[in-house]
Design an enzyme around this catalytic site. Sequence first.
Site, mmCIF file in Angstrom:
data_model
loop_
_atom_site.group_PDB
_atom_site.id
_atom_site.type_symbol
_atom_site.label_atom_id
_atom_site.label_comp_id
_atom_site.label_asym_id
_atom_site.label_seq_id
_atom_site.Cartn_x
_atom_site.Cartn_y
_atom_site.Cartn_z
ATOM 1 N N SER A 192 0.855 -1.138 -0.004
ATOM 2 C CA SER A 192 0.010 0.071 0.039
ATOM 3 C C SER A 192 0.738 1.130 -0.061
ATOM 4 O O SER A 192 1.750 1.444 -0.945
ATOM 5 C CB SER A 192 -0.934 -0.067 1.318
ATOM 6 O OG SER A 192 -2.072 0.938 1.020
ATOM 7 N N GLU A 317 -8.939 -4.442 -4.361
ATOM 8 C CA GLU A 317 -8.317 -3.826 -3.135
ATOM 9 C C GLU A 317 -9.241 -3.150 -2.465
ATOM 10 O O GLU A 317 -9.454 -3.466 -1.149
ATOM 11 C CB GLU A 317 -7.337 -2.701 -3.654
ATOM 12 C CG GLU A 317 -6.199 -3.361 -4.581
ATOM 13 C CD GLU A 317 -5.017 -3.885 -3.651
ATOM 14 O OE1 GLU A 317 -4.934 -3.572 -2.320
ATOM 15 O OE2 GLU A 317 -4.109 -4.272 -4.300
ATOM 16 N N HIS A 410 -8.064 -5.479 -0.178
ATOM 17 C CA HIS A 410 -6.760 -4.956 0.500
ATOM 18 C C HIS A 410 -6.073 -5.449 1.609
ATOM 19 O O HIS A 410 -6.863 -5.853 2.648
ATOM 20 C CB HIS A 410 -6.782 -3.398 0.794
ATOM 21 C CG HIS A 410 -5.785 -2.701 0.823
ATOM 22 N ND1 HIS A 410 -4.973 -2.465 -0.313
ATOM 23 C CD2 HIS A 410 -5.290 -1.522 1.590
ATOM 24 C CE1 HIS A 410 -3.940 -1.535 -0.068
ATOM 25 N NE2 HIS A 410 -4.336 -0.808 1.167
#
Length: 488
Positions: A192, A317, A410
């Site tokens: 991320s 995600e 995610h």
Amino acid sequence: MTEYVEVQTAAGRVRGRWRPTTGGRGAPRSAAFLGIPFAEAPIGALRFQAPVPKAPWEGVLDALEFAATAQRGDPGVTLIPEPSVEGDSTLNVNVFTPDPAAAGLPVLVWIHGGGYFAGSPASPWYDGRNFNRDGVVTVSISYRLGFDGFGWIEDAPSNRGVRDWLLALEWVQQNIAAFGGDPGRVTIAGQSAGGGAVLTLLGMEKAQHLFHGVYAISGALGDVSPARAETLGRALAASGGVSPTMAGLSTLPEERLLALQKKATQIGPSSMTTIIDEGLPLGPAIDGDLLPRPTRESLRAGIGADKPLVIGATDDEFTMAFTGKAATALRWVPQAVLLNRFGVSKSSRAEYLAANADVARLGKARLAGRVLTDRMFRTTVPRIAADRGDAPTWLYRFSWPSGRFGFAEHCLDVPFFFDCLDGPAMEPLAGPNPPQELADEVHGAAVAFITAGDPGWTRHEGEAGVVRVYDRPTRDVPEAYASVRALL
């Protein structure tokens, strides 16, 4: 067996602890050195300055517990357990090694995510014991977050969080041999914001001597424009009733600045388009110094072309953002309006819907999640690959659907990368009994890349190549990012 182990670093001696590894293979134990300071505490006169290397200390420093973190409280932004630790000395490294007496072992340096305003290197998922089991020294680093790390201040050094990354990597170069690692075999990795961090470093001229390979998981690039950074900095200072200078902002207590930061960066319906188009408001900024141009421009200019790169994302995600009440509300939004809202042009809608028919038929919430995922994460993968031309690049997709959510959300791939499916807080993210054989494949490829510079599938070259799809079964597929082509 002795419980403790000591190592001499450039600044002083540190004491760590031996622990058993897991999995029944490789090294039976490893040593953990937690909370070693690489810089002085960024408080007082140092709060908004570039990091200052830690001064030498006398005697032996206990490195047995995680040190203070830049994250305060629980921002609640991810499903990764990332605890906050109170204290001022927040610039630290955690080192996990198979054996400090070894020599020449490959090194993994992990940069945590959290949107550049949250996250912690103290997560049990980031423990390097299973990389140690497979012969890899592992380091997790901390850095200043949010406005303290990335906010524009009129008379302060830019990109203070980036400068923290650089000093931590300098510490690795200077000290990792004492822990059994090879400073000439350093792979940087992150997820991320951490994935964005390693891509930023890949395109930074001043960082090239500090690492030798990059593994970017769901990378969220910063590249905040100078005007946007300054506008936010001035607005935040004004809302606090102070001048946008170090002297002015230093009068705001930490709690007050965090509250102002939260208000200034809050994401709502009106700001969603800006976030999709321009990224997060706080993060690495184009400053004419460390970052003279956007990262992709630097990559196209050949910066980092000698560094092997693995890059990928999960399939969905941010689909979690459209569950519950949000999913109900989307039932009344026409599909054309939804696609327009997320930046899918009228001319590309038919192509995009055809390429994502499997998701579109599951409803508007799933489609909205896929579009948001594609705009913010998945389009980055083929774009970065194209920017690098023939530089050594491998692409992957993490497609295994979580047993909790039914799609690859995610953060889902992080415990597979670290091979820690037996770790805490796993079921809320992955559901019951996530497949260990998939963790063996993801983690094994990471070890191969860190050790030998090749994860084990055909590299991407120009516009062609193979994409590793991590699912049940795992497979290698040509053009596996074809579903985002309409958005490129």
